[in-house]
Write a protein that holds these residues in place. Structure first.
Motif, PDB file in Angstrom:
ATOM      1  N   LYS A  58       0.834  -1.202   0.000  1.00 58.55           N
ATOM      2  CA  LYS A  58       0.000   0.000   0.000  1.00 58.55           C
ATOM      3  C   LYS A  58       0.870   1.254   0.000  1.00 58.55           C
ATOM      4  CE  LYS A  58      -3.826   2.180   2.421  1.00 58.55           C
ATOM      5  NZ  LYS A  58      -4.797   2.079   3.504  1.00 58.55           N
ATOM      6  N   ARG A  59       1.907   1.244   0.828  1.00 62.40           N
ATOM      7  CA  ARG A  59       2.815   2.390   0.902  1.00 62.40           C
ATOM      8  C   ARG A  59       3.564   2.593  -0.424  1.00 62.40           C
ATOM      9  NH1 ARG A  59       5.238   1.116   5.368  1.00 62.40           N
ATOM     10  NH2 ARG A  59       7.060   0.118   4.446  1.00 62.40           N
ATOM     11  N   VAL A  60       4.005   1.504  -1.030  1.00 59.30           N
ATOM     12  CA  VAL A  60       4.712   1.599  -2.313  1.00 59.30           C
ATOM     13  C   VAL A  60       3.792   2.181  -3.381  1.00 59.30           C
ATOM     14  CG1 VAL A  60       5.702   0.217  -4.194  1.00 59.30           C
ATOM     15  CG2 VAL A  60       6.415  -0.193  -1.835  1.00 59.30           C
ATOM     16  N   TYR A  61       2.557   1.685  -3.455  1.00 59.18           N
ATOM     17  CA  TYR A  61       1.622   2.194  -4.464  1.00 59.18           C
ATOM     18  C   TYR A  61       1.274   3.660  -4.213  1.00 59.18           C
ATOM     19  CZ  TYR A  61       1.023  -2.633  -5.993  1.00 59.18           C
ATOM     20  OH  TYR A  61       1.233  -3.898  -6.468  1.00 59.18           O
ATOM     21  N   GLN A  62       1.180   4.061  -2.950  1.00 57.38           N
ATOM     22  CA  GLN A  62       0.927   5.474  -2.641  1.00 57.38           C
ATOM     23  C   GLN A  62       2.102   6.341  -3.076  1.00 57.38           C
ATOM     24  OE1 GLN A  62       0.124   5.297   1.564  1.00 57.38           O
ATOM     25  NE2 GLN A  62      -2.088   5.060   1.269  1.00 57.38           N
ATOM     26  N   VAL A  80       4.219   5.627  -5.507  1.00 58.72           N
ATOM     27  CA  VAL A  80       4.202   5.667  -6.977  1.00 58.72           C
ATOM     28  C   VAL A  80       3.217   6.732  -7.440  1.00 58.72           C
ATOM     29  CG1 VAL A  80       3.525   4.380  -9.046  1.00 58.72           C
ATOM     30  CG2 VAL A  80       4.962   3.291  -7.324  1.00 58.72           C
ATOM     31  N   ASN A  81       2.072   6.787  -6.787  1.00 55.75           N
ATOM     32  CA  ASN A  81       1.074   7.797  -7.133  1.00 55.75           C
ATOM     33  C   ASN A  81       1.607   9.202  -6.857  1.00 55.75           C
ATOM     34  OD1 ASN A  81      -1.306   9.039  -7.863  1.00 55.75           O
ATOM     35  ND2 ASN A  81      -2.384   8.519  -5.996  1.00 55.75           N
ATOM     36  N   ALA A  82       2.270   9.385  -5.728  1.00 54.21           N
ATOM     37  CA  ALA A  82       2.775  10.707  -5.358  1.00 54.21           C
ATOM     38  C   ALA A  82       3.945  11.145  -6.243  1.00 54.21           C
ATOM     39  CB  ALA A  82       3.205  10.707  -3.896  1.00 54.21           C
ATOM     40  N   VAL A 125      10.529   2.586  -6.729  1.00 50.21           N
ATOM     41  CA  VAL A 125      10.069   3.052  -5.418  1.00 50.21           C
ATOM     42  C   VAL A 125      10.374   2.001  -4.350  1.00 50.21           C
ATOM     43  CG1 VAL A 125       8.002   3.572  -4.060  1.00 50.21           C
ATOM     44  CG2 VAL A 125       8.327   4.633  -6.297  1.00 50.21           C
ATOM     45  N   ALA A 126      10.084   0.745  -4.645  1.00 50.68           N
ATOM     46  CA  ALA A 126      10.345  -0.323  -3.679  1.00 50.68           C
ATOM     47  C   ALA A 126      11.843  -0.463  -3.415  1.00 50.68           C
ATOM     48  CB  ALA A 126       9.764  -1.640  -4.185  1.00 50.68           C
ATOM     49  N   TYR A 127      12.639  -0.364  -4.454  1.00 50.93           N
ATOM     50  CA  TYR A 127      14.089  -0.505  -4.317  1.00 50.93           C
ATOM     51  C   TYR A 127      14.670   0.605  -3.445  1.00 50.93           C
ATOM     52  CZ  TYR A 127      18.953  -1.235  -5.647  1.00 50.93           C
ATOM     53  OH  TYR A 127      20.301  -1.466  -5.621  1.00 50.93           O
ATOM     54  N   VAL A 128      14.219   1.835  -3.663  1.00 50.22           N
ATOM     55  CA  VAL A 128      14.707   2.960  -2.860  1.00 50.22           C
ATOM     56  C   VAL A 128      14.310   2.780  -1.398  1.00 50.22           C
ATOM     57  CG1 VAL A 128      14.420   5.436  -2.453  1.00 50.22           C
ATOM     58  CG2 VAL A 128      14.842   4.592  -4.754  1.00 50.22           C
ATOM     59  N   GLU A 129      13.089   2.321  -1.164  1.00 50.48           N
ATOM     60  CA  GLU A 129      12.682   2.079   0.220  1.00 50.48           C
ATOM     61  C   GLU A 129      13.518   0.964   0.838  1.00 50.48           C
ATOM     62  OE1 GLU A 129       8.854   0.964   2.983  1.00 50.48           O
ATOM     63  OE2 GLU A 129       8.525   1.907   1.035  1.00 50.48           O
ATOM     64  N   ARG A 130      13.814  -0.057   0.065  1.00 53.29           N
ATOM     65  CA  ARG A 130      14.625  -1.171   0.574  1.00 53.29           C
ATOM     66  C   ARG A 130      16.022  -0.695   0.960  1.00 53.29           C
ATOM     67  NH1 ARG A 130      17.883  -3.742   2.444  1.00 53.29           N
ATOM     68  NH2 ARG A 130      18.340  -5.952   2.273  1.00 53.29           N
TER      69      ARG A 130
END
Length: 103
Positions: A52-56, A58-60, A93-98
């Motif tokens: 959910k956070r990743v998709y949010q 991506v939207n932002a 986005v997921a990679y940067v968060e990781r």
């Protein structure tokens, strides 16, 4: 007559976190899933909250609202991202968060 459709994500061009070389045998979609699973493992959160956070994000960041695209029955948002050629944005986005949770 139907024609075969090729979607982005069929190749093996996702970069793993440790070696900098593509994982062999994993699609881009699977690679994204593995990164999100890794985030959930490191943070102790449910995977659904991480997605959910990743998709949010991506939207932002990219103004791509995956929830607004039409979905088939039981089709995941990750599959929708692949169909609409934005899987690279979800992975980024997921990679940067990781990277924030390096061990």
């Amino acid at each position: 007559m139907s024609t075969e459709q090729n979607y982005v994500g069929g190749g093996n061009y996702a970069i793993p976190l440790t070696t900098g070389q593509p994982f062999r045998g994993h699609s881009y979609r699977m690679q994204t899933y593995l990164v999100v699973s890794d985030i959930a493992r490191l943070t102790g959160e449910d995977e659904s909250k991480v997605w959910k956070r990743v998709y949010q994000q991506v939207n932002a960041m990219y103004a791509v609202n995956l929830h607004s695209f039409p979905r088939g029955r039981n089709e995941s948002l990750l599959r929708v991202a692949e169909r609409h050629d934005v899987l690279d944005k979800v992975y980024a986005v997921a990679y940067v968060e990781r990277l924030q949770y390096q061990e």
